[in-house]
Design a protein around this motif. Structure first.
Motif, PDB file in Angstrom:
ATOM      1  N   ASP A  22       0.869  -1.160  -0.026  1.00 10.60           N
ATOM      2  CA  ASP A  22      -0.081  -0.006   0.179  1.00 10.60           C
ATOM      3  C   ASP A  22       0.883   1.261  -0.096  1.00 10.60           C
ATOM      4  OD1 ASP A  22      -1.873   1.753   0.268  1.00 10.60           O
ATOM      5  OD2 ASP A  22      -3.046   0.963   1.930  1.00 10.60           O
ATOM      6  N   LEU A  23       1.068   1.887  -1.183  1.00  9.62           N
ATOM      7  CA  LEU A  23       1.878   3.108  -1.204  1.00  9.62           C
ATOM      8  C   LEU A  23       1.073   4.267  -1.744  1.00  9.62           C
ATOM      9  CD1 LEU A  23       4.763   1.415  -3.308  1.00  9.62           C
ATOM     10  CD2 LEU A  23       4.298   1.702  -0.950  1.00  9.62           C
ATOM     11  N   GLN A  24      -0.383   4.038  -1.463  1.00 14.64           N
ATOM     12  CA  GLN A  24      -1.255   5.282  -1.924  1.00 14.64           C
ATOM     13  C   GLN A  24      -1.075   6.528  -1.279  1.00 14.64           C
ATOM     14  OE1 GLN A  24      -5.440   4.936  -0.785  1.00 14.64           O
ATOM     15  NE2 GLN A  24      -4.828   3.107   0.364  1.00 14.64           N
ATOM     16  N   MET A  25      -1.467   7.633  -1.948  1.00 16.13           N
ATOM     17  CA  MET A  25      -1.259   8.910  -1.200  1.00 16.13           C
ATOM     18  C   MET A  25       0.232   9.473  -0.974  1.00 16.13           C
ATOM     19  SD  MET A  25      -4.564  10.162  -1.150  1.00 16.13           S
ATOM     20  CE  MET A  25      -6.329   9.807  -1.227  1.00 16.13           C
ATOM     21  N   ASN A  26       0.994   9.389  -1.859  1.00 18.65           N
ATOM     22  CA  ASN A  26       2.324   9.879  -1.551  1.00 18.65           C
ATOM     23  C   ASN A  26       2.623  10.680  -2.686  1.00 18.65           C
ATOM     24  OD1 ASN A  26       3.661   8.806   0.949  1.00 18.65           O
ATOM     25  ND2 ASN A  26       2.679   6.971   0.232  1.00 18.65           N
ATOM     26  N   ASP A  27       3.885  10.923  -3.083  1.00 20.68           N
ATOM     27  CA  ASP A  27       4.225  11.392  -4.341  1.00 20.68           C
ATOM     28  C   ASP A  27       5.137  10.894  -4.932  1.00 20.68           C
ATOM     29  OD1 ASP A  27       4.344  13.898  -5.839  1.00 20.68           O
ATOM     30  OD2 ASP A  27       5.744  14.808  -5.031  1.00 20.68           O
ATOM     31  N   PHE A  28       5.072   9.347  -5.206  1.00 20.39           N
ATOM     32  CA  PHE A  28       6.007   8.566  -5.848  1.00 20.39           C
ATOM     33  C   PHE A  28       6.004   8.955  -7.597  1.00 20.39           C
ATOM     34  CE2 PHE A  28       5.192   5.754  -2.257  1.00 20.39           C
ATOM     35  CZ  PHE A  28       6.519   5.703  -1.789  1.00 20.39           C
ATOM     36  N   PHE A  29       7.063   8.857  -7.995  1.00 17.71           N
ATOM     37  CA  PHE A  29       6.901   8.945  -9.730  1.00 17.71           C
ATOM     38  C   PHE A  29       7.698   7.916 -10.440  1.00 17.71           C
ATOM     39  CE2 PHE A  29      10.208  11.774  -7.894  1.00 17.71           C
ATOM     40  CZ  PHE A  29      11.370  11.261  -8.487  1.00 17.71           C
ATOM     41  N   GLY A  30       7.701   8.276 -11.592  1.00 14.78           N
ATOM     42  CA  GLY A  30       8.490   7.089 -12.596  1.00 14.78           C
ATOM     43  C   GLY A  30       7.319   6.143 -12.920  1.00 14.78           C
ATOM     44  N   THR A  31       7.655   4.881 -13.361  1.00 16.90           N
ATOM     45  CA  THR A  31       7.004   3.683 -13.664  1.00 16.90           C
ATOM     46  C   THR A  31       6.665   2.673 -12.614  1.00 16.90           C
ATOM     47  OG1 THR A  31       8.976   2.547 -14.560  1.00 16.90           O
ATOM     48  CG2 THR A  31       7.493   4.255 -16.066  1.00 16.90           C
ATOM     49  N   LEU A  32       5.580   1.889 -12.800  1.00  8.53           N
ATOM     50  CA  LEU A  32       5.486   0.909 -11.893  1.00  8.53           C
ATOM     51  C   LEU A  32       6.573  -0.385 -11.964  1.00  8.53           C
ATOM     52  CD1 LEU A  32       1.668   0.391 -12.452  1.00  8.53           C
ATOM     53  CD2 LEU A  32       2.741   0.985 -10.238  1.00  8.53           C
ATOM     54  N   PRO A  33       6.947  -0.792 -10.986  1.00 15.11           N
ATOM     55  CA  PRO A  33       7.937  -2.016 -11.026  1.00 15.11           C
ATOM     56  C   PRO A  33       7.254  -3.035 -12.222  1.00 15.11           C
ATOM     57  CG  PRO A  33       7.378  -1.613  -8.826  1.00 15.11           C
ATOM     58  CD  PRO A  33       6.510  -0.910  -9.416  1.00 15.11           C
ATOM     59  N   ASN A  34       8.257  -3.550 -12.889  1.00 11.01           N
ATOM     60  CA  ASN A  34       7.809  -4.485 -14.221  1.00 11.01           C
ATOM     61  C   ASN A  34       8.453  -5.977 -13.709  1.00 11.01           C
ATOM     62  OD1 ASN A  34      10.604  -4.326 -14.291  1.00 11.01           O
ATOM     63  ND2 ASN A  34      10.412  -3.333 -16.402  1.00 11.01           N
ATOM     64  N   ASN A  35       8.515  -6.316 -12.615  1.00 10.69           N
ATOM     65  CA  ASN A  35       9.316  -7.574 -12.024  1.00 10.69           C
ATOM     66  C   ASN A  35       8.304  -8.408 -11.358  1.00 10.69           C
ATOM     67  OD1 ASN A  35       9.617  -5.839 -10.046  1.00 10.69           O
ATOM     68  ND2 ASN A  35      11.627  -6.988  -9.356  1.00 10.69           N
ATOM     69  N   PHE A  36       6.889  -8.361 -11.626  1.00 10.42           N
ATOM     70  CA  PHE A  36       6.111  -9.297 -10.755  1.00 10.42           C
ATOM     71  C   PHE A  36       6.371 -10.627 -11.197  1.00 10.42           C
ATOM     72  CE2 PHE A  36       3.852  -5.135 -11.041  1.00 10.42           C
ATOM     73  CZ  PHE A  36       3.410  -5.087  -9.709  1.00 10.42           C
ATOM     74  N   SER A  37       6.261 -11.558  -9.984  1.00 12.36           N
ATOM     75  CA  SER A  37       6.663 -12.802 -10.165  1.00 12.36           C
ATOM     76  C   SER A  37       5.563 -14.042 -10.429  1.00 12.36           C
ATOM     77  CB  SER A  37       7.937 -13.305  -9.057  1.00 12.36           C
ATOM     78  OG  SER A  37       7.046 -13.316  -7.979  1.00 12.36           O
ATOM     79  N   LYS A  38       5.847 -15.002 -11.032  1.00 15.80           N
ATOM     80  CA  LYS A  38       4.788 -15.983 -11.189  1.00 15.80           C
ATOM     81  C   LYS A  38       4.384 -16.360  -9.898  1.00 15.80           C
ATOM     82  CE  LYS A  38       4.048 -20.117 -13.795  1.00 15.80           C
ATOM     83  NZ  LYS A  38       4.314 -21.130 -14.725  1.00 15.80           N
TER      84      LYS A  38
END
Length: 1047
Positions: A696-712
């Motif tokens: 849960d990272l909601q309601m912050n000021d993160f930028f960039g892209t979502l991580p792309n290494n979700f594992s199986k």
């Protein structure tokens, strides 16, 4: 003469044996030497035999101890004759050692294959139980002790596999290898059963028999004439077991309990057996119904069918088991009234808890005068909405007749007609009663404090009785109570100082009791306390009086009015494992005291007024559960302990980036950093943590892209990225997260097409893409059952266009079924941690808000603020569980489908700002829960339906539809507009006008008016009339249209 003969007989025949007993044989020197070598190969440590000394009695929460063990080998060598040594038995003639009983002898160390023990070749009995041979393998040398008849290695620390050589001990009469966790292979099992033809007792409890097929247990038929006792409890047996094992002709004791993967059937007929003990608890029996043949086991005195998945009524045959002393039928689904006890007069232990029994408890139960333990708790028949009921007369007889009763558990039995004062009858049991539980029994009225003062009572549960009035004893409260739970029982005022007299208390629960004021100083006397729960009261001030409770391991003071600083004396509680100080008014900085609690695993400081930075001493502890949320903490984000599994610092003022050190917290299951001022990119490693289920990272000021290494093999169930500044597209690897239930990326800057590749996620219930830059048409799904569990679907405020996604709407199975009543109070959230609750941002009844908890029945579809066109699919009427539907601010140009009237759970409906045509379907009046309706700014026409909820809606629900009429609009729906009126004049009136002249005049006038109106408004003359009735010029109208298009 007779006397002389007697003396001659005595000295000639009896004196040798007398001499032998008075003068035991002298030990064989070889055996004596071997015993001394055996002694010297081990150390002596009392903890090695703790299994002998530790026991539970009278239901305390911690074990008691008895000094039954002692180091038998300590005295060896003090006498030259080993036959006189502790635990040694010698042959009366040869002096060879034939018996060695070293059970509970404190032996510690490895038993090697070359140990001198195996040189005692004449051994017949060998008992090494309850020692600690420190992970030794069972040597094959045991098989060389060929004269053994009794072998007991129970609970002695051996590991590994049973060697096949054990099966060569063909003279064995008794074999006990229990509580070792050893593994027995099928080939060894077969040899063992076929070779030991004289075996009478076989005890393999807690051995691993998982590789042995249940059918191979039929080999025991080879022992049918000898086997008397068979114990295979908790041996990981699995599959179907044949019923012939239950009919071994000599078997008297059979224990197959705790084999949860084992199932079978009891014999339905001809079940004749000398069984006296039968324990089948934990086995699943096919057929569900307990057969009447159980009544053939007339020698039974111990019957345990706990958690066997039986259901239905108790068979009449059970009444034939008149020798029963122990009967456990708990945790099944037996039902009906309890009417099978009248013949079981020898019962001392009876448990019928957690079944479906209902109705009045018959007075026959009071005739079981030998009862020592009675448990009728947690019985309820859902189909009849009925529980067990105990009437005053039966209560009185039960207490007066069962004078040996030590345990009485009536949780959830309806005792509403039993006056609380009649609990004073329990004084009749004051010399015997040790355990009393009357949890949630619907007791009413004033209750005396006599129940708190029973002279031998050690455990008392009285919680959940909200309708009684009771006070704790204020004077001379002397009691041996070890456990006292009054949870959710209404008291008032302060806790009396007399509670400090309960010096044996180990567990005290006063939560939800409405106590107030300070904790009494006398609490300092409760030095045996291990668990203390004072949560959800109105305690105030501090808690320094608890600093003497040095044995505390569990302390919760949450949801009170404590204030000020945490006292430094808290460091005295060095054994604290669980500490909950949440939801109070503690302030100032978090002190260093927590860093001194080296055993602390659980720490909740959330919902207080702590400020400042998190001390480094706290982060250097071994805390695995840490909740600092809802405070005023600031500074850099603290890093979790590498072994942490719950870490929540939400709703604070932390700033900066997420450190790479989070990547080391591989045990994390819940990570909640929401509602802070954190910034920077999201570290790729977070979604790769192997055990993480909530991020849960909601309601912050993160930028960039979502991580792309979700594992199986990802464990992720909840993903909250909403309300940040994330860009780019959604990572395709997200489709690997087959356990994900909630995915929320709302209110970011993500630019992508609709992620149709997520529709195969089997557990996805919440999908929120709102307020991003998603675009394009939503194409048809290629998945057979897309989004099968979806409940919240929010793609509002994006740039989608084309037809509404009808193929998905038709397949939203999770929105088609309305949940049962039980589900209405359930919230989505982590199943392992009650501290975390899922939330979601939605447009609810016209307002954007955050739902801090999501009911499992909350079901909404929001496609608003896009550019969808075409028609509303009729299939939307099949989403019967829908509570909210928002299709506003699109370009939908169809009529409103009548099928929406089938959405009987709907509470708000927003179809505003479209191009909807036609009439409002009258079926919408079927929506009895509809509280918010917005159909404004469309092209609807005709009369507004009336009745039910429609009578409550105001003008703003319909404004902007020029052709609508009726209440609540000022425009009436007169019948003279658009159709011929009915006859309004009597044909016999004195003026002689009928309806035909009126109709002709009305029609001519209407045609003339239309023609004149067209000329007037097209030429703009006369201007005064245009201004008066036309409202706006063409230029003004164009400006309004352009403004509307821009909007």
């Amino acid at each position: 003469m007779a006397f002389s003969l007697i003396m001659y007989f005595y000295f000639f025949f009896l004196s040798p044996s007398l001499s032998s007993s008075l003068n035991p044989p002298f030990c064989n020197p070889h055996d004596s030497s071997m015993l001394l070598q055996f002694k010297n190969s081990f150390s002596v440590d009392q903890s090695a035999s703790i299994g002998c000394d530790e026991f539970y009695d009278d239901y305390p929460i911690t074990p008691l101890f008895k000094n039954s063990s002692y180091p038998k080998t300590a005295s060896w060598g003090n006498d030259s004759n080993c036959c006189l040594w502790d635990g040694i038995t010698c042959d009366s003639i040869s002096g060879h050692v034939i018996g060695l009983d070293l059970s509970c002898s404190w032996l510690q160390g490895q038993l090697h294959p070359n140990n001198s023990l195996f040189q005692l070749s004449h051994l017949q009995t060998l008992n090494l139980a309850y020692n600690n041979f420190s992970g030794s393998l069972i040597s094959s040398q045991f098989g060389d002790l060929s004269t053994l008849t009794h072998l007991n290695l129970s609970d002695s620390g051996f590991v590994g596999e049973i060697p096949p050589q054990i099966a060569e001990l063909s003279k064995l009469v008794s074999l006990d290898l229990s509580w070792l966790g050893l593994r027995l292979e099928p080939s060894t099992w077969e040899k063992l059963v076929l070779n030991m033809t004289g075996l009478q007792e076989l005890v393999l409890d807690s051995m691993n028999l998982s590789s042995i097929a249940p059918n191979s247990l039929s080999l025991l038929m080879n022992l049918s004439s000898s086997l008397v006792s068979l114990r295979l409890s908790n041996t990981e047996l699995q599959g179907n077991i044949r019923s012939d094992i239950l009919g071994l002709e000599s078997l008297q004791q059979l224990d197959l309990s705790r084999n949860i993967n084992l199932n079978g059937q009891l014999p339905k007929s001809n079940w004749s057996s000398p069984l006296s003990l039968l324990d089948l608890s934990g086995i699943t029996f096919l057929g569900k119904v307990l057969p009447d043949s159980i009544g053939h086991l007339k020698y039974l005195n111990h019957l345990n069918l706990y958690n066997c998945h039986f259901e239905g009524r108790i068979p009449l045959g059970l009444t034939n088991l008149t020798q029963l002393t122990y009967l456990n039928l708990a945790s099944n689904k037996f039902g009906g009234e309890i009417s099978f006890l009248s013949n079981l007069e020898h019962l001392t232990w009876l448990s019928l808890s957690e079944n479906n029994f209902f109705g009045e408890i018959q007075s026959e139960i009071s005739q079981l005068s030998k009862l020592v333990s009675l448990d009728l708790s947690f019985n309820f028949d859902m189909t009849k909405s009925s529980s067990l009921r105990l009437e005053p007369c039966t209560w009185e007889k039960l207490i007066l007749n069962t004078t040996d009763l030590r345990r009485l558990d009536l949780d959830y039995v309806n005792m509403s007609s039993v006056t609380p004062n009649s609990l004073s009858l329990l004084r009749n049991l004051s010399s015997s009663l040790v355990y009393l539980s009357l949890w949630n029994t619907s007791l009413r009225g004033n209750m005396t404090d006599a129940v708190f003062c029973l002279e031998n009572l050690k455990v008392l549960y009285l919680g959940g009785n909200r309708n009684i009035q009771v006070q704790l004893p204020k004077l001379n409260w002397s009691s041996p109570l070890v456990m006292l739970s009054l949870h959710d029982t209404p008291f008032s005022g302060e806790v009396p100082d007399s509670i400090g007299h309960l010096k044996s208390l180990e567990d005290l629960d006063l939560s939800y009791c409405q106590f107030e004021g300070p904790i009494p100083p006398s609490f300092k006397n409760l030095t045996q306390l291990r668990s203390l729960d004072l949560s959800s009261n109105k305690f105030s001030s501090g808690f320094s009086s608890l600093s003497t409770l040095v044995n505390l391991s569990y302390l919760t003071l949450s949801n009170n009015s404590f204030s000020g600083q945490i006292p430094s004396s808290l460091s005295n509680l060095e054994h604290l494992y669980h500490l909950d100080l949440s939801m109070n008014n503690f302030s100032d900085e978090i002190p260093d005291v927590f860093g001194k609690l080296r055993e602390l695993q659980y720490l909740a400081l959330n919902n207080n007024n702590f400020s400042g930075q998190v001390p480094s001493s706290l982060l250097n502890t071994s805390v695995t559960f840490l909740d600092l949320s809802f405070n005023m903490l600031h500074g850099s984000l603290p890093n979790p302990f590498f072994g942490a599994n719950y870490f929540s610092v939400s709703n604070n003022k932390f700033s900066g980036n997420i450190s790479f050190l989070f990547c080391n917290a591989s045990s994390l299951e819940i990570l909640n950093l929401s509602h802070n001022n954190l910034s920077g990119p999201i570290p790729q490693c977070l979604v790769g943590l192997p055990n993480l289920s909530v991020l849960d990272l909601q309601m912050n000021d993160f930028f960039g892209t979502l991580p792309n290494n979700f594992s199986k093999n990802s464990a992720l169930q909840t993903l909250h990225f909403n309300s940040n500044r994330l860009r780019g597209s959604l990572p395709p690897s997200l489709a690997r997260c087959t356990r994900v239930e909630i995915f929320d990326v709302g209110h970011n800057e993500i630019k992508d097409t609709f992620p149709g590749w997520l529709d195969d996620l089997p557990e996805l219930q919440v999908l929120v893409l709102r307020e991003n830059k998603f675009y394009g048409a939503i194409s048809s799904s290629k998945t057979k059952h897309p989004f099968p569990k979806l409940r919240i679907f929010d793609i509002s405020s994006n740039h989608f266009y084309g037809y509404l996604p009808a193929t998905y709407i038709k397949q939203f199975k999770g929105m088609m079924k309305t949940d049962n009543v039980e589900a209405r109070s359930q919230y989505m959230g982590s199943k392992n941690y009650s501290g975390y609750k899922d939330s979601v941002m939605i447009t609810w009844k016209g307002y954007t808000r955050e739902l801090t908890r999501i009911l499992t029945i909350f079901t909404t579809v929001d496609l608003s603020n896009n550019r969808f066109d075409g028609e509303i699919p009729k299939a939307i009427g099949e989403l019967h569980a829908l509570i909210g539907l928002n299709l506003s601010h699109n370009r939908i140009s169809s009529s409103i489908p009548k099928s929406i009237g089938k959405l009987t759970s709907l509470e708000w409906l927003d179809l505003s700002c479209n191009k909807l045509k036609g009439e409002i379907p009258k079926t919408l009046t079927n929506l009895n829960f509809l509280a918010i309706l917005n159909l404004s700014q469309n092209q609807l026409e005709g009369m507004i339906p009336t009745g039910e909820q429609f009578d409550t809606f105001q003008r703003d629900s319909y404004e902007g539809n020029s052709a609508l009429c009726g209440v609540p609009l000022s425009k009436s729906c007169n019948k003279d507009e658009g159709e011929l009126p009915t006859q309004i004049f009597d044909t016999n009136e004195k003026f002689g006008f009928g309806w035909k002249p009126v109709a002709w005049g009305y029609g001519c006038g209407m045609v003339f008016g239309i023609l004149m109106g067209y000329v007037m408004f097209s030429t703009g003359k006369p201007q005064w009339l245009v201004r008066t009735f036309g409202g706006q010029s063409k230029k003004q109208a164009k400006r309004m249209r352009n403004r509307g298009r821009a909007n």
